[in-house]
Enzyme design. Structure first.
Site, PDB file in Angstrom:
ATOM      1  N   TRP A 165      -9.151   8.742  -0.077  1.00 16.59           N
ATOM      2  CA  TRP A 165      -9.711   8.194   0.655  1.00 16.59           C
ATOM      3  C   TRP A 165     -11.229   7.460   0.468  1.00 16.59           C
ATOM      4  O   TRP A 165     -11.697   8.108  -0.184  1.00 16.59           O
ATOM      5  CB  TRP A 165      -9.751   8.762   2.097  1.00 16.59           C
ATOM      6  CG  TRP A 165      -8.397   9.095   2.416  1.00 16.59           C
ATOM      7  CD1 TRP A 165      -7.604  10.480   2.632  1.00 16.59           C
ATOM      8  CD2 TRP A 165      -7.138   8.273   2.736  1.00 16.59           C
ATOM      9  NE1 TRP A 165      -6.495  10.231   2.992  1.00 16.59           N
ATOM     10  CE2 TRP A 165      -6.030   8.792   3.259  1.00 16.59           C
ATOM     11  CE3 TRP A 165      -7.127   6.687   3.254  1.00 16.59           C
ATOM     12  CZ2 TRP A 165      -4.782   8.403   3.619  1.00 16.59           C
ATOM     13  CZ3 TRP A 165      -6.142   6.132   3.681  1.00 16.59           C
ATOM     14  CH2 TRP A 165      -5.170   6.946   3.872  1.00 16.59           C
ATOM     15  N   TRP A 176       0.833  -1.242  -0.060  1.00 22.94           N
ATOM     16  CA  TRP A 176       0.109  -0.038  -0.127  1.00 22.94           C
ATOM     17  C   TRP A 176       0.907   1.456  -0.084  1.00 22.94           C
ATOM     18  O   TRP A 176       1.938   1.383   0.617  1.00 22.94           O
ATOM     19  CB  TRP A 176      -0.820   0.082   1.020  1.00 22.94           C
ATOM     20  CG  TRP A 176      -1.383   1.323   1.524  1.00 22.94           C
ATOM     21  CD1 TRP A 176      -1.046   2.276   2.365  1.00 22.94           C
ATOM     22  CD2 TRP A 176      -2.870   1.678   1.230  1.00 22.94           C
ATOM     23  NE1 TRP A 176      -1.990   3.377   2.124  1.00 22.94           N
ATOM     24  CE2 TRP A 176      -3.150   3.075   1.692  1.00 22.94           C
ATOM     25  CE3 TRP A 176      -4.172   0.901   0.602  1.00 22.94           C
ATOM     26  CZ2 TRP A 176      -4.133   3.814   1.819  1.00 22.94           C
ATOM     27  CZ3 TRP A 176      -5.248   1.781   0.507  1.00 22.94           C
ATOM     28  CH2 TRP A 176      -5.387   3.069   1.077  1.00 22.94           C
ATOM     29  N   ASN A 195       0.342   5.562   0.317  1.00 23.66           N
ATOM     30  CA  ASN A 195      -0.548   6.759   0.303  1.00 23.66           C
ATOM     31  C   ASN A 195       0.466   8.150   0.181  1.00 23.66           C
ATOM     32  O   ASN A 195       1.141   8.088  -0.897  1.00 23.66           O
ATOM     33  CB  ASN A 195      -1.393   6.865   1.238  1.00 23.66           C
ATOM     34  CG  ASN A 195      -0.942   7.037   2.540  1.00 23.66           C
ATOM     35  OD1 ASN A 195      -0.894   5.910   3.413  1.00 23.66           O
ATOM     36  ND2 ASN A 195      -1.052   7.840   3.462  1.00 23.66           N
ATOM     37  N   ASP A 196       0.431   8.956   1.021  1.00 25.67           N
ATOM     38  CA  ASP A 196       1.008  10.357   0.969  1.00 25.67           C
ATOM     39  C   ASP A 196       2.604  10.288   0.455  1.00 25.67           C
ATOM     40  O   ASP A 196       3.328   9.523   1.033  1.00 25.67           O
ATOM     41  CB  ASP A 196       1.027  11.289   2.109  1.00 25.67           C
ATOM     42  CG  ASP A 196      -0.083  11.314   2.643  1.00 25.67           C
ATOM     43  OD1 ASP A 196      -1.171  10.896   2.251  1.00 25.67           O
ATOM     44  OD2 ASP A 196      -0.294  11.960   3.815  1.00 25.67           O
TER      45      ASP A 196
END
Length: 491
Positions: A302, A41, A43-44
């Site tokens: 999200w 995974w 994200n940012d």
């Protein structure tokens, strides 16, 4: 210095897992030229910088599953911002102050070393992940690859939990500055500003941003000078409500320009959206050696039903974008290095790209760039634009006078729209990468970024109920440097 044993063990475990499981990734939707993790995974984006002779990008990373989990920092390096090389995991949860996650932050070169400033996340109640404490922490590397933790350097007052995402920079006098988000005791978002002479001892200076439109927290703030007299504050406000065509995503990345006197920021405008698509969050920028300001973001959002969980990867980073400001508006366009991806080029004649209630095939390539212009006042079609299989429609709508990006995938159906002027010509530059589309409008005046999940990559231009001309229509096949990028070699 902290005992590094637990951290090195956590890093070794994560790196070994990646090496053993990366072959399990199903690449049916995996990016060709966007950066994604070799497994797990993302994200940012974090720590985006030019340091020690190359570009570095780190990212929020859970290496053990394609779902959000205790955050690590993934890492990649590049010499051109396009061809990225995977590196070993840079940070892993290991200490009391970051045992539940090494959350977002930034990086800076100092005295020939690369420093990471990040948020340590500690959950106190295993049955309630909303009972936590966050601090700003520092790690350092001699070689830009292997990092040692130095501990927490900024801690919140009692009763404050949302306290995260530091962005650090150094001014012309050698003083270090950092901004990060906080939710105060009234549940109001603030962005705090601290300074330091050595990256270890920090002093509070000011609150450079207070609550706007009910934002209870400003995630991932970035603050930088973009022109001689203009600074830009970019952030991801939490808690703001949709407003017409604006702020439709669960979390909206926004920015505003203004002036900064070294202590206080005076904005010229309210916050407005950085990207008007479905999947764009947590921007971070850096300066290049030649003086450009380059921005990158998480190419996801999200609360999306991530339809590629089962493929053992989720999340990617956008193409890097070059920023400028003109007439008070912030522009973003693909970095000039993106042109190095171009392979075969196909140009269409005016006759070929004037459609009257018809469709024209453009490509079946899942790594494609498309450019064209259009003038709504010269077209009478009810809708016209491009389609990607059964997943994407990007079209001008005569009735609403909008440019709309419509994702038609079942379980992820959604559209985003931008009102456009119907009395002038517009230009589009479009990048399609297996499961994502990035659209740049009028040389970067606006942008729209969206993921999609279908496997049909047939690309068509179309016009319905009337005629439309796609001027200077050009299609490029693009290189695929990230699809089979090699893994790091374990030290």
């Amino acid at each position: 210095m902290l005992d590094q044993t637990k951290h090195q063990e956590a890093l070794a475990k994560a790196n070994q897992f990646i090496l053993e499981h990366a072959h399990e990734v199903n690449k049916r939707s995996y990016p060709h030229f966007h950066l994604a993790a070799p497994y797990g995974w993302i994200n940012d984006p974090n720590g985006f910088c030019y340091a020690l002779g190359k570009y570095h990008i780190f990212y929020q990373f859970y290496p053990y599953d394609a779902k959000w989990g205790p955050m690590h920092w993934g890492h990649a390096t590049s010499t051109d911002l396009i061809h990225w090389e995977h590196q070993e995991v840079a940070l892993a949860p290991s200490e009391d102050y970051d045992k539940d996650g090494c959350f977002s932050g930034s990086a800076i070169e100092h005295d020939g070393k690369l420093y990471l400033m990040y948020t340590g996340h500690h959950v106190f109640d295993p049955n309630n992940d909303q009972v936590f404490r966050e601090v700003q922490a520092i790690a350092v590397s001699e070689d830009g690859i292997h990092f040692k933790k130095l501990g927490a350097v900024i801690e919140p007052e009692e009763g404050i939990i949302h306290f995260r995402d530091p962005k650090v920079w150094k001014d012309e006098d050698g003083l270090f500055h950092v901004v990060f988000g906080k939710s105060n005791k009234n549940d109001e978002g603030e962005i705090l500003h601290y300074t330091s002479k050595d990256l270890m001892k920090w002093d509070f200076v000011s609150i450079i941003k207070t609550i706007e439109d009910n934002a209870f927290m400003y995630e991932c703030p970035d603050f930088f000078k973009l022109s001689e007299d203009k600074w830009v504050l970019a952030t991801s406000p939490m808690g703001q409500s949709p407003d017409g065509y604006d702020r439709q995503n669960p979390a909206v990345n926004s920015w505003q320009s203004g002036t900064f006197d070294g202590k206080n920021f005076t904005p010229d405008t309210k916050l407005y959206e950085v990207d008007r698509g479905n999947d764009f969050y947590a921007t971070q920028s850096t300066a290049t050696p030649d003086g450009r300001r380059i921005l990158i973001a998480w190419l996801n959002m999200w609360k999306l039903p991530f339809l590629n969980y089962q493929d053992h990867w989720v999340g990617a980073l956008t193409l890097p974008r070059e920023l400028s400001i003109k007439d008070g508006h912030i522009y973003q366009k693909p970095i000039r290095e993106a042109a190095s991806l171009r392979l075969a080029k196909y140009e269409f004649s005016k006759q070929e790209c004037t459609l009257n209630s018809s469709v024209r095939a453009l490509s079946t390539n899942s790594a494609t760039e498309i450019t064209f212009s259009f003038n709504p006042s010269e077209n009478n079609a009810e809708q016209y634009g491009i389609a990607i299989g059964h997943s994407i429609r990007l079209f001008v709508d005569r009735q609403t006078k909008n440019l709309t990006l419509f994702r038609t995938d079942l379980n992820a159906t959604s559209y985003r729209s931008i009102p456009i002027s119907f009395d002038k010509e517009h230009k589009l530059q479009i990048f399609i990468d297996n499961s994502s589309i990035e659209v740049f409008i009028d040389d970067g005046h606006d942008a729209m970024t969206t993921n999609f999940f279908g496997q049909d990559h047939s690309i068509f231009a179309y016009a319905t109920n009337g005629a439309a001309t796609f001027k200077d229509l050009t299609v490029y096949d693009l290189e695929r440097p990230m699809f089979n990028a090699p893994l790091f070699k374990k030290a």
